[in-house]
Write an enzyme that holds these catalytic residues in place. Structure first.
Site, PDB file in Angstrom:
ATOM      1  N   ASP A 170       2.189  -3.160   3.992  1.00 47.68           N
ATOM      2  CA  ASP A 170       3.404  -2.963   3.191  1.00 47.68           C
ATOM      3  C   ASP A 170       4.581  -3.578   3.927  1.00 47.68           C
ATOM      4  O   ASP A 170       4.615  -3.599   5.170  1.00 47.68           O
ATOM      5  CB  ASP A 170       3.668  -1.476   2.932  1.00 47.68           C
ATOM      6  N   ASP A 221      -0.908  -3.965  -5.882  1.00 42.89           N
ATOM      7  CA  ASP A 221      -0.190  -2.972  -6.688  1.00 42.89           C
ATOM      8  C   ASP A 221       1.286  -3.307  -6.467  1.00 42.89           C
ATOM      9  O   ASP A 221       1.931  -2.788  -5.566  1.00 42.89           O
ATOM     10  CB  ASP A 221      -0.550  -1.569  -6.188  1.00 42.89           C
ATOM     11  N   CYS A 270       0.773  -1.244   0.000  1.00 39.31           N
ATOM     12  CA  CYS A 270       0.000   0.000   0.000  1.00 39.31           C
ATOM     13  C   CYS A 270       0.803   1.292   0.000  1.00 39.31           C
ATOM     14  O   CYS A 270       0.286   2.334  -0.408  1.00 39.31           O
ATOM     15  CB  CYS A 270      -0.911   0.002   1.214  1.00 39.31           C
ATOM     16  N   ALA A 271       2.044   1.272   0.500  1.00 40.47           N
ATOM     17  CA  ALA A 271       2.742   2.532   0.769  1.00 40.47           C
ATOM     18  C   ALA A 271       3.092   3.301  -0.512  1.00 40.47           C
ATOM     19  O   ALA A 271       3.453   2.670  -1.498  1.00 40.47           O
ATOM     20  CB  ALA A 271       4.018   2.228   1.551  1.00 40.47           C
ATOM     21  N   PRO A 272       2.911   4.620  -0.545  1.00 36.37           N
ATOM     22  CA  PRO A 272       2.556   5.525   0.569  1.00 36.37           C
ATOM     23  C   PRO A 272       1.059   5.754   0.740  1.00 36.37           C
ATOM     24  O   PRO A 272       0.666   6.679   1.458  1.00 36.37           O
ATOM     25  CB  PRO A 272       3.266   6.818   0.171  1.00 36.37           C
ATOM     26  N   CYS A 278       3.408  -0.480 -12.409  1.00 39.16           N
ATOM     27  CA  CYS A 278       3.676   0.715 -13.215  1.00 39.16           C
ATOM     28  C   CYS A 278       4.846   0.387 -14.156  1.00 39.16           C
ATOM     29  O   CYS A 278       5.784   1.158 -14.309  1.00 39.16           O
ATOM     30  CB  CYS A 278       3.935   1.948 -12.361  1.00 39.16           C
TER      31      CYS A 278
HETATM   32  C1  LIG Z   1       4.182   0.228  -6.376  1.00 39.29           C
HETATM   33  S1  LIG Z   1       4.513   0.454  -4.716  1.00 39.29           S
HETATM   34  C2  LIG Z   1       2.912   0.620  -4.032  1.00 39.29           C
HETATM   35  C3  LIG Z   1       2.293   1.970  -4.244  1.00 39.29           C
HETATM   36  C4  LIG Z   1       0.987   2.119  -3.498  1.00 39.29           C
HETATM   37  N1  LIG Z   1       0.057   1.079  -3.848  1.00 39.29           N
HETATM   38  C5  LIG Z   1       0.344   3.457  -3.752  1.00 39.29           C
HETATM   39  O1  LIG Z   1      -0.539   3.565  -4.596  1.00 39.29           O
HETATM   40  O2  LIG Z   1       0.718   4.426  -3.095  1.00 39.29           O
HETATM   41  C6  LIG Z   1       4.981  -1.145  -4.218  1.00 39.29           C
HETATM   42  C7  LIG Z   1       5.098  -1.319  -2.715  1.00 39.29           C
HETATM   43  O3  LIG Z   1       5.337  -2.695  -2.469  1.00 39.29           O
HETATM   44  C8  LIG Z   1       6.074  -2.796  -1.265  1.00 39.29           C
HETATM   45  N2  LIG Z   1       6.609  -4.168  -1.201  1.00 39.29           N
HETATM   46  C9  LIG Z   1       7.718  -4.676  -1.795  1.00 39.29           C
HETATM   47  N3  LIG Z   1       7.836  -5.990  -1.517  1.00 39.29           N
HETATM   48  C10 LIG Z   1       6.771  -6.320  -0.753  1.00 39.29           C
HETATM   49  C11 LIG Z   1       6.336  -7.523  -0.140  1.00 39.29           C
HETATM   50  N4  LIG Z   1       7.016  -8.672  -0.271  1.00 39.29           N
HETATM   51  N5  LIG Z   1       5.210  -7.500   0.602  1.00 39.29           N
HETATM   52  C12 LIG Z   1       4.507  -6.360   0.757  1.00 39.29           C
HETATM   53  N6  LIG Z   1       4.880  -5.188   0.200  1.00 39.29           N
HETATM   54  C13 LIG Z   1       5.988  -5.167  -0.541  1.00 39.29           C
HETATM   55  C14 LIG Z   1       7.084  -1.684  -1.389  1.00 39.29           C
HETATM   56  O4  LIG Z   1       7.549  -1.313  -0.121  1.00 39.29           O
HETATM   57  C15 LIG Z   1       6.260  -0.597  -2.061  1.00 39.29           C
HETATM   58  O5  LIG Z   1       5.759   0.302  -1.108  1.00 39.29           O
END
Ligand SMILES: C[S@@+](CC[C@H](N)C(=O)[O-])C[C@H]1O[C@@H](n2cnc3c(N)ncnc32)[C@H](O)[C@@H]1O
Length: 718
Positions: free
Chosen positions: A363, A407, A340-342, A464
């Site tokens: 996240d 995502d 989810c982050a940010p 993305c």
């Molecule tokens: C594309 S970004 C998400 C953007 C967010 N959905 C938004 O709209 O603001 C991908 C996220 O996946 C997290 N991430 C990476 N590996 C992960 C894992 N194994 N489990 C959960 N989150 C993960 C990263 O920290 C990052 O914040």
């Protein structure tokens, strides 16, 4: 931020017709004096840049016409907003529970949200409508003239080509002697080689092969635009030479700044009015969004206005609306945002759920969750709990969701305009590494969803990135490993996903997924796929689990008997046939350009998958034997039996309560005991049961903290 604003100014100067800037002022009823002052300002600005011609203030309908043509230029197909949409807009705004009309904003000045006539609805045969203003007629005539001229230019070019000589590629000596600073020569060669490749027979040198020209072009594109060659090769495999250039050039353009009105706190029209009064030039984002606003120019930092601080909007790229719109969460549902982050998408989900139900925002990175929490507070989200787990492990903690958004972490190959470091830092290796992680995450996302959810059973996968390995390849993997089928994303823009890419072949329903490109849609590149889970079982498992408790549990993934598996395969095939029948597979649209080069890594990955599957089958057989032995031993141990009883009862009770509970009454997702699900995780590749799952039940029980606590409580009562 100041830098941002100035770059946006540049964007306005380049592409926004002056008429449109004035339109915004007229539409939103900026007081006449302020509008006149702004008009003067923009006329001066126009004179300075020489790009924008001063134009008279035009009527609002004409403004909308100008708007449309600008959107066409931008590649967004913005047709008129119809009546229905207007009603929806009203509905959406009703989220904000305030009936009082804002001051200075009335029916007469909301023309930018007003429905217009359907194109062609009242037109004469020649395309002219009686109701058309002189301005509209003039615009149509000039468009027709432009089309004629473009056609003539094309014919002339073909004629020239026929008379032109061969194009000579530079030999190595010539290239060595080339002035490195002579960028314009390299750019010219890029154009020339693309030209040659599109008329290869006529323009090639007899002794040169196509791949020599491709090689030259790849090197030139990489050096001119500052990419590592590895990446450029991948883009050249994905697009035609001419489209590669378009894609690369679009990555050099700043994307429009977009904000999303937070309907938990305000309405888009109120927000627009407040920002206009601060001197912000804006427009509705597009016909497909009811809450987006495109910011052209702002004298104040958009990330620090009082409205921003009060949580009336979120800065969010146009591309990140898509996955949430596809997810279409509803009020009172149980929803998981796995990465989810940010929190851009999380807050939008909460908004669509009208702050009801349960939203889990997870996240892996704790640090990034700080920003998520801040955004949730600022936007007034109250239905969300934040979690910090590896998404791959989530199904062993939470299950039974109505909808899950994944995502996924990706290479970001669609957002190079925002992060140019991708050009040099990402390699093919990253693509395959992330593809592997994405495959693990997508299985976990599916496992967390309840196929029997009355309203959902939906999983949305998005990235993305434009790379096939991170998109279609991941979706294909999920289709094979779980009982899911692809369904329409509901996004009416975007190109269909590929059914073929180089030597890869994907399921025909892949056309239901959507690809977005910077050079086509004037937004970040991204990908969206929407799944419907149709059974809480897995087509990839071949064993029968006779444990009654597990059979009763709707939300747990179960191992299938051979008969069940055949049934599932039939269902799968039927689902595919249905999709095939409903989807017109146009190969020219969905087929990525083929390349002569073999993509060995993709083959390796597939081979690995097959090996994994074989290994898995062997392991499952061995584990089954072990388990039988252990169970026989356990049966003789009375103590263990006693311990197991309470768990069995409570599990049964839980699952029965769950299946009989009404779907409307939603509770917080059940915290599952560890070891119950076959959650994919580290050292536990997708599809394999975790080591814990293969433990005898008594041991599993003793590992289970919750069961232990229950037992202690029971004993102390005694
Ligand atoms: C594309 S970004 C998400 C953007 C967010 N959905 C938004 O709209 O603001 C991908 C996220 O996946 C997290 N991430 C990476 N590996 C992960 C894992 N194994 N489990 C959960 N989150 C993960 C990263 O920290 C990052 O914040």
């Amino acid at each position: 931020m100041a830098k941002n604003v100035s770059s946006k100014r540049k964007y306005v100067a380049k592409s926004i017709p002056n008429e449109q800037i004035l339109t915004v002022l007229c539409r939103l009823d900026v007081p006449a004096k302020a509008a006149a002052a702004k008009k003067g300002k923009y006329e001066k600005f126009a004179a300075k840049t020489n790009k924008i011609k001063a134009a008279p203030v035009v009527e609002s309908e004409e403004d909308e016409e100008m708007n449309e043509s600008e959107d066409e230029v931008n590649g967004i197909d913005e047709e008129e907003v119809d009546e229905e949409e207007e009603e929806e807009e009203e509905d959406d705004d009703d989220n904000y529970d305030d009936d009082t009309e804002p001051k200075g904003f009335s029916d007469s000045n909301k023309s930018w949200l007003k429905p217009k006539k359907q194109a062609g609805s009242e037109e004469d045969e020649d395309g002219d409508s009686d109701d058309e203003t002189e301005f509209e007629k003039k615009a149509k005539r000039s468009a027709a003239k432009e089309r004629r001229e473009a056609q003539e230019a094309e014919e002339e070019m073909q004629l020239n080509l026929a008379n032109q000589g061969k194009y000579e590629l530079p030999d190595e000596d010539e290239e060595d002697g080339e002035d490195e600073n002579d960028a314009s020569a390299v750019y010219q060669r890029i154009k020339d080689v693309i030209e040659v490749l599109s008329h290869f027979k006529e323009r090639r040198e007899a002794h040169r092969s196509r791949s020599e020209y491709i090689d030259q072009l790849t090197s030139d594109l990489a050096s001119y635009f500052g990419y590592n060659r590895d990446l450029m090769v991948m883009f050249m495999q994905m697009f035609s030479p001419a489209e590669t250039l378009e894609f690369i050039e679009a990555n050099e353009q700043p994307r429009p700044l977009v904000i999303r009105a937070n309907t938990l706190k305000t309405r888009r029209r109120d927000l627009a009015q407040a920002l206009i009064q601060r001197g912000v030039n804006l427009d509705p984002l597009a016909k497909w969004s009811k809450v987006g606003l495109k910011i052209y120019d702002s004298p104040v930092p958009i990330g620090a206005t009082p409205e921003y601080l009060a949580g009336h909007y979120m800065l969010q790229s146009a591309s990140s609306f898509g996955p949430v719109l596809a997810l279409a969460p509803e009020a009172n549902e149980r929803v998981l945002d796995m990465c989810c982050a940010p929190g851009g998408k999380t807050t939008y989900i909460a908004q669509l759920m009208r702050n009801s139900g349960t939203l889990i925002a997870n996240d892996l990175k704790k640090q990034r969750l700080k920003a998520t929490v801040a955004n949730l507070h600022r936007l007034g989200v109250k239905n969300c709990a934040v979690a910090n787990y590896d998404g791959r492990k989530l199904p062993s903690l939470f299950t039974g969701f109505d909808r899950v958004l994944l995502d996924a972490p990706c290479t970001g190959m669609g957002v190079i305009a925002r992060d140019p470091s991708i050009k040099t830092q990402k390699t093919e290796k990253d693509v395959f590494r992330l593809s592997h992680l994405q495959k693990e995450l997508i299985l976990a996302a599916i496992d967390a969803v309840d196929a029997k959810s009355a309203s959902g059973g939906i999983i949305v996968y998005s990235t993305c990135s434009v790379m096939v390995e991170e998109n279609e390849a991941v979706v294909e993997y999920a289709l094979k490993k779980r009982a899911v089928k692809l369904i329409d994303t509901g996004l009416d823009h975007g190109k269909p996903g590929f059914t073929r890419y180089q030597q890869l072949r994907f399921h025909p329903s892949m056309t239901l997924t959507r690809r977005f490109y910077p050079h086509v849609h004037n937004m970040d590149g991204f990908y969206v796929a929407k799944f419907k889970k149709y059974a809480n079982t897995r087509p990839d498992d071949d064993d029968k689990d006779e444990d009654e408790d597990e059979k009763d549990s709707d939300n747990e993934s179960k191992i299938l008997s051979k008969r069940e598996r055949r049934k599932l395969e039939k269902q799968n095939k039927k689902a595919s046939d249905d999709v095939e029948a409903s989807v017109q597979v146009d190969d020219s649209d969905n087929e990525a350009p083929k390349s002569d080069d073999d993509n060995e890594e993709v083959e390796d990955a597939e081979e690995e998958d097959n090996e994994e599957q074989e290994e898995y089958e062997e392991e499952v057989a061995a584990e089954e034997d072990d388990e039988k032995e252990s169970e026989a031993e356990e049966e003789s141990e009375e103590e263990s039996e006693e311990e197991i009883q309470p768990v069995k009862k409570s599990t049964k009770h839980q699952s029965k309560a769950k299946s009989s509970s009404k779907p409307q009454v939603k509770s917080t997702p059940k915290l599952k005991v560890s070891g119950k699900n076959h959650a994919p995780g580290k050292g536990n590749p997708p599809g394999k049961p975790s080591k814990e799952n293969s433990k005898p039940k008594a041991k599993r029980f003793m590992d289970n903290k919750f069961a232990q606590a229950r037992l202690k409580k029971k004993q102390s009562k005694k």
